[in-house]
Write a protein that holds these residues in place. Structure first.
Motif, PDB file in Angstrom:
ATOM      1  N   THR A  73      -9.385   3.043  -1.730  1.00 21.51           N
ATOM      2  CA  THR A  73      -8.436   2.093  -1.155  1.00 21.51           C
ATOM      3  C   THR A  73      -8.825   1.639   0.245  1.00 21.51           C
ATOM      4  OG1 THR A  73      -6.547   2.733  -2.507  1.00 21.51           O
ATOM      5  CG2 THR A  73      -6.053   1.853  -0.331  1.00 21.51           C
ATOM      6  N   LYS A  96       0.289   8.314  -6.290  1.00 24.76           N
ATOM      7  CA  LYS A  96       0.006   7.025  -6.924  1.00 24.76           C
ATOM      8  C   LYS A  96       1.202   6.538  -7.745  1.00 24.76           C
ATOM      9  CE  LYS A  96      -4.941   8.099  -7.300  1.00 24.76           C
ATOM     10  NZ  LYS A  96      -6.091   8.277  -8.220  1.00 24.76           N
ATOM     11  N   THR A 126       2.508   3.045  -6.772  1.00 23.24           N
ATOM     12  CA  THR A 126       1.512   2.049  -7.164  1.00 23.24           C
ATOM     13  C   THR A 126       1.684   1.688  -8.633  1.00 23.24           C
ATOM     14  OG1 THR A 126      -0.018   2.896  -5.502  1.00 23.24           O
ATOM     15  CG2 THR A 126      -0.961   1.568  -7.274  1.00 23.24           C
ATOM     16  N   ASP A 152      -6.001   7.016  -3.590  1.00 18.84           N
ATOM     17  CA  ASP A 152      -7.222   6.560  -4.260  1.00 18.84           C
ATOM     18  C   ASP A 152      -8.332   6.481  -3.214  1.00 18.84           C
ATOM     19  OD1 ASP A 152      -9.325   5.130  -5.370  1.00 18.84           O
ATOM     20  OD2 ASP A 152      -8.027   3.724  -6.434  1.00 18.84           O
ATOM     21  N   LEU A 195      -1.848  -0.873  -3.711  1.00 26.25           N
ATOM     22  CA  LEU A 195      -2.939   0.089  -3.718  1.00 26.25           C
ATOM     23  C   LEU A 195      -2.402   1.406  -3.179  1.00 26.25           C
ATOM     24  CD1 LEU A 195      -5.778  -2.130  -2.170  1.00 26.25           C
ATOM     25  CD2 LEU A 195      -5.550  -1.476  -4.573  1.00 26.25           C
ATOM     26  N   SER A 196      -3.011   2.510  -3.575  1.00 29.77           N
ATOM     27  CA  SER A 196      -2.577   3.827  -3.114  1.00 29.77           C
ATOM     28  C   SER A 196      -3.614   4.442  -2.191  1.00 29.77           C
ATOM     29  CB  SER A 196      -2.351   4.764  -4.305  1.00 29.77           C
ATOM     30  OG  SER A 196      -2.201   6.099  -3.860  1.00 29.77           O
ATOM     31  N   VAL A 248       0.864  -1.175   0.000  1.00 27.82           N
ATOM     32  CA  VAL A 248       0.000   0.000   0.000  1.00 27.82           C
ATOM     33  C   VAL A 248       0.903   1.228   0.000  1.00 27.82           C
ATOM     34  CG1 VAL A 248      -0.235  -0.038   2.539  1.00 27.82           C
ATOM     35  CG2 VAL A 248      -1.879   1.243   1.148  1.00 27.82           C
ATOM     36  N   ARG A 253     -11.164  -1.095   0.101  1.00 24.87           N
ATOM     37  CA  ARG A 253     -10.638  -2.344  -0.471  1.00 24.87           C
ATOM     38  C   ARG A 253      -9.649  -3.052   0.462  1.00 24.87           C
ATOM     39  NH1 ARG A 253      -9.486   1.296  -4.949  1.00 24.87           N
ATOM     40  NH2 ARG A 253     -11.276   1.363  -6.365  1.00 24.87           N
TER      41      ARG A 253
END
Length: 301
Positions: A291, A270, A273, A288, A284-285, A264, A294
């Motif tokens: 994120t 980003k 990522t 975002d 994942l960033s 992460v 998620r």
């Protein structure tokens, strides 16, 4: 568990940290960092101007402030890293996340690093060479170098994404030689970072790093210059010093982190990522907005 990846200087932009200022814990951390600095960085992050923000003496501090604030978001959400790494100046936040550096020492070191590197003066530049393997770029760098005009591989960012750093005439010669490259891009940076041209800053940096208290990390750290995980404080200290003129082995770092846990990107960026995905690694960033929704599924998987 997650692998925490902290971005570096090349990720600054006016308005950075906007989403962090809307999170109370992150907002408080930004204010705390401002109070520890000789001059607050948050106003420059929020409003620029861009020329001031991208200057070495401000960019490194701005990125670190956002990285530290993003880390508090993950802390607040109940996450903890299994392994940490940071790209270039991001390594300082990684050391903090691993418990090696306290907050005040992290901020003091990044302010010292930025001041020393800015004080070297304009000695060269950096260019991204796209579409060539790192071994070929090393050959081109050796061929393009001349006495007093070195150029070296500075960043192994991802397969086919290598950054060279050095004297401008040597960079120009390398560009003429690299006829098989798909693209060569001049980076908007103030100097030839991660190259021998930063040597004038090394003594001051080494003194500052060796004077800083460091504790054993609670999780492994992957230093830039080795690309290998370690919990040895002596190794981490010397790697942090060597990083100023040494190569960032990010491709190897991402592979090591991905073997341990999904990554992460902890900051307002980003970039890492994208580099991770280019290398076939999971990432994942936090920049975002989706994120945080998620991450529970990512950790569970």
């Amino acid at each position: 568990m997650l692998g925490y990846l902290f971005p570096g200087q090349g990720t600054v932009r006016v308005g950075m940290g906007g989403w962090l200022r809307r999170r109370p814990a992150a907002h408080d951390r930004l204010r705390e960092v401002d109070a520890l600095l000789s001059r607050p960085i948050s106003p420059v992050c929020a409003r620029g101007p861009l020329a001031r923000l991208v200057a070495t003496e401000h960019a490194q501090i701005a990125v670190t402030a956002c990285n530290l604030a993003a880390l508090t978001v993950l802390d607040e959400e109940g996450y903890a890293p299994a392994v940490v790494a940071g790209h270039s100046v991001g390594e300082l936040t990684a050391l903090h996340a691993a418990g090696v550096l306290g907050l005040a020492d992290t901020v003091r070191l990044v302010e010292t690093r930025s001041r020393l590197m800015a004080g070297v003066g304009e000695t060269g530049g950096m260019r991204a060479v796209m579409g060539l393997p790192v071994g070929r770029v090393e050959e081109l760098a050796e061929a393009a170098s001349a006495p007093g005009e070195p150029v070296v591989v500075a960043l192994e960012n991802a397969p086919g994404h290598v950054v060279v750093s050095g004297a401008v005439p040597a960079l120009d010669r390398l560009a003429e030689l690299a006829t098989a490259a798909s693209k060569i891009v001049t980076l908007a940076v103030g100097n030839a970072f991660h190259s021998p041209l930063m040597a004038a800053a090394v003594d001051g940096w080494a003194e500052a790093v060796r004077a800083s208290p460091m504790r054993p990390p609670v999780v492994p750290v992957v230093p830039n210059v080795t690309g290998e995980p370690t919990t040895d404080v002596a190794v981490l200290r010397e790697a942090l010093i060597a990083q100023l003129t040494g190569r960032v082995r990010w491709t190897r770092t991402v592979a090591v982190v991905d073997e341990t846990a999904p990554g992460v990107e902890v900051g307002d960026s980003k970039v890492l990522t994208g580099l991770s995905r280019r290398a076939g690694a999971r990432c994942l960033s936090l920049a975002d907005p989706g994120t945080l929704r998620r991450l529970p599924r990512t950790v569970a998987a």
